[in-house]
Design a protein around this motif. Structure first.
Motif, PDB file in Angstrom:
ATOM      1  N   PRO A 126      25.367   7.652  23.304  1.00 27.46           N
ATOM      2  CA  PRO A 126      24.602   7.206  24.696  1.00 27.46           C
ATOM      3  C   PRO A 126      24.316   8.569  25.449  1.00 27.46           C
ATOM      4  N   GLU A 127      25.347   9.582  25.131  1.00 32.31           N
ATOM      5  CA  GLU A 127      24.755  10.829  25.991  1.00 32.31           C
ATOM      6  C   GLU A 127      23.448  11.506  25.568  1.00 32.31           C
ATOM      7  N   ARG A 128      23.075  11.075  24.452  1.00 38.31           N
ATOM      8  CA  ARG A 128      21.759  11.455  23.953  1.00 38.31           C
ATOM      9  C   ARG A 128      20.571  10.302  24.048  1.00 38.31           C
ATOM     10  N   VAL A 129      21.025   9.316  24.681  1.00 40.05           N
ATOM     11  CA  VAL A 129      19.985   8.361  24.916  1.00 40.05           C
ATOM     12  C   VAL A 129      19.630   8.208  26.204  1.00 40.05           C
ATOM     13  N   SER A 168      27.160  -0.377  33.491  1.00 36.16           N
ATOM     14  CA  SER A 168      27.747  -0.510  32.115  1.00 36.16           C
ATOM     15  C   SER A 168      28.888   0.351  31.867  1.00 36.16           C
ATOM     16  N   GLY A 169      29.065   1.398  32.717  1.00 36.36           N
ATOM     17  CA  GLY A 169      30.405   2.208  32.408  1.00 36.36           C
ATOM     18  C   GLY A 169      29.922   3.277  31.374  1.00 36.36           C
ATOM     19  N   LEU A 170      28.715   3.312  30.760  1.00 33.55           N
ATOM     20  CA  LEU A 170      28.099   4.385  29.793  1.00 33.55           C
ATOM     21  C   LEU A 170      27.726   5.388  30.659  1.00 33.55           C
ATOM     22  N   GLN A 171      27.906   6.721  30.055  1.00 33.89           N
ATOM     23  CA  GLN A 171      27.088   7.955  30.617  1.00 33.89           C
ATOM     24  C   GLN A 171      26.049   8.096  29.395  1.00 33.89           C
ATOM     25  N   PHE A 172      24.965   7.839  30.048  1.00 32.13           N
ATOM     26  CA  PHE A 172      23.357   8.238  29.082  1.00 32.13           C
ATOM     27  C   PHE A 172      23.237   9.627  29.381  1.00 32.13           C
ATOM     28  N   GLY A 173      22.096  10.126  28.469  1.00 24.34           N
ATOM     29  CA  GLY A 173      21.584  11.339  28.770  1.00 24.34           C
ATOM     30  C   GLY A 173      20.644  11.297  30.104  1.00 24.34           C
ATOM     31  N   GLY A 174      20.146  10.148  30.464  1.00 20.40           N
ATOM     32  CA  GLY A 174      19.475  10.151  31.553  1.00 20.40           C
ATOM     33  C   GLY A 174      19.077   8.824  31.876  1.00 20.40           C
ATOM     34  N   CYS A 175      18.508   8.392  33.106  1.00 21.87           N
ATOM     35  CA  CYS A 175      17.722   7.111  33.343  1.00 21.87           C
ATOM     36  C   CYS A 175      16.386   7.417  34.076  1.00 21.87           C
ATOM     37  N   THR A 227      33.792   4.579  39.350  1.00 25.08           N
ATOM     38  CA  THR A 227      33.581   5.896  39.043  1.00 25.08           C
ATOM     39  C   THR A 227      33.030   6.279  39.970  1.00 25.08           C
ATOM     40  N   PRO A 228      33.606   7.366  41.198  1.00 22.06           N
ATOM     41  CA  PRO A 228      32.931   7.884  42.270  1.00 22.06           C
ATOM     42  C   PRO A 228      31.683   8.601  41.861  1.00 22.06           C
ATOM     43  N   ASN A 229      31.729   9.347  40.910  1.00 26.82           N
ATOM     44  CA  ASN A 229      30.330  10.083  40.537  1.00 26.82           C
ATOM     45  C   ASN A 229      29.947   9.965  39.083  1.00 26.82           C
ATOM     46  N   ILE A 230      29.148   9.004  38.913  1.00 29.15           N
ATOM     47  CA  ILE A 230      28.479   8.623  37.489  1.00 29.15           C
ATOM     48  C   ILE A 230      27.532  10.023  37.180  1.00 29.15           C
ATOM     49  N   GLN A 231      27.752  10.416  36.057  1.00 28.24           N
ATOM     50  CA  GLN A 231      27.391  11.789  35.565  1.00 28.24           C
ATOM     51  C   GLN A 231      25.829  11.489  34.829  1.00 28.24           C
ATOM     52  N   THR A 232      25.260  10.353  34.847  1.00 30.53           N
ATOM     53  CA  THR A 232      23.978  10.185  34.335  1.00 30.53           C
ATOM     54  C   THR A 232      22.929  10.657  35.304  1.00 30.53           C
ATOM     55  N   CYS A 267      17.068  16.817  30.369  1.00 27.88           N
ATOM     56  CA  CYS A 267      18.339  15.857  30.214  1.00 27.88           C
ATOM     57  C   CYS A 267      18.925  15.985  28.732  1.00 27.88           C
ATOM     58  N   CYS A 268      17.805  15.897  27.612  1.00 26.37           N
ATOM     59  CA  CYS A 268      18.101  16.017  26.434  1.00 26.37           C
ATOM     60  C   CYS A 268      17.274  17.012  25.702  1.00 26.37           C
TER      61      CYS A 268
END
Length: 238
Positions: free
Chosen positions: A123-126, A145-152, A171-176, A235-236
């Motif tokens: 997911p980090e590369r999506v 979703s609780g997932l960290q994505f490469g970007g949105c 999660t206070p700071n979502i990294q996506t 991002c990727c």
């Protein structure tokens, strides 16, 4: 200046209940990242494929699914490709009636992302994204979703449903990273609604940016597309 969007080709990956396969733009060389991009109301997966193909780096695979045919309340119950029913365009409406469809589409998008694990793409590369209603689903997915994505990527869109009662993971700071873009002359999803959405996103995402395009309506432009290209490569990267 607007851009024209057209079909490239499709695959045998099935889209929800329509049996229309998404458009797949395969990587030109080793596949190391994926973009899943959702169209707007009444469009299909082919609608954005041509434009995205012009900015696609060689290592990126792009998936453009097509939504199921649904009766849409704001269009008099007419059947059209839709990620969820839209009951009102009023930015102050709670829109609780949309929630079930929104959650179904979020689940569908997450399933596509998880499916990329077959190709060793985590997911980090999506990057997930979309235009208008499709962008709304992408933003909601990144938020809940609780997932960290490469970007949105959220273009001319908003957070759908009852936004005051969205169940956000603790999660206070979502990294996506979030790239949100909106035209200040949007006649469908008002610019003020985009700004309202951005203020909610800023509370949860550590890397969020709202880009305003002067004079742009509910559309895409070459300038915006170039910004999307740069966001993808940041991002990727390869």
């Amino acid at each position: 200046m607007n851009f024209t969007i057209f079909i490239i080709r499709s695959s045998n990956f099935q889209s929800k209940t329509m049996n229309i396969p998404p458009v797949i733009l395969n990587a030109g060389k080793k596949h190391t990242a994926t973009l899943v991009f959702l169209h707007g109301l009444g469009d299909t997966g082919m609608g954005w494929a041509g434009a995205l193909n012009t900015i696609k780096p060689d290592y990126l695979k792009i998936i453009c699914p097509t939504a199921s045919m649904l009766p849409v309340t704001i269009n008099g119950g007419a059947l059209m490709p839709a990620w969820y029913d839209i009951t009102s365009l009023d930015e102050n409406s709670k829109q609780r009636g949309e929630e079930a469809g929104v959650l179904e589409s979020v689940k569908y998008l997450v399933n596509i992302v998880n499916g990329e694990m077959r190709y060793n793409i985590r997911p980090e590369r999506v990057i997930i994204g979309g235009f208008s209603q499709g962008g709304a689903v992408a933003l909601r997915t990144a938020l809940t979703s609780g997932l960290q994505f490469g970007g949105c990527i959220g273009l001319s869109c908003y957070l759908p449903g009852d936004i005051d009662n969205i169940d956000v993971p603790d999660t206070p700071n979502i990294q996506t990273p979030i790239f949100q873009a909106h035209g200040d002359s949007d006649e469908v999803v008002t610019y003020s609604r985009g700004v309202k959405t951005s203020k909610i996103l800023e509370k949860h995402f550590s890397n969020h940016k709202l880009v305003t395009y002067k004079g742009m309506g509910h559309e895409g432009t070459l300038e915006e597309l170039d910004a999307v290209k740069k966001f993808i490569q940041t991002c990727c990267p390869e």
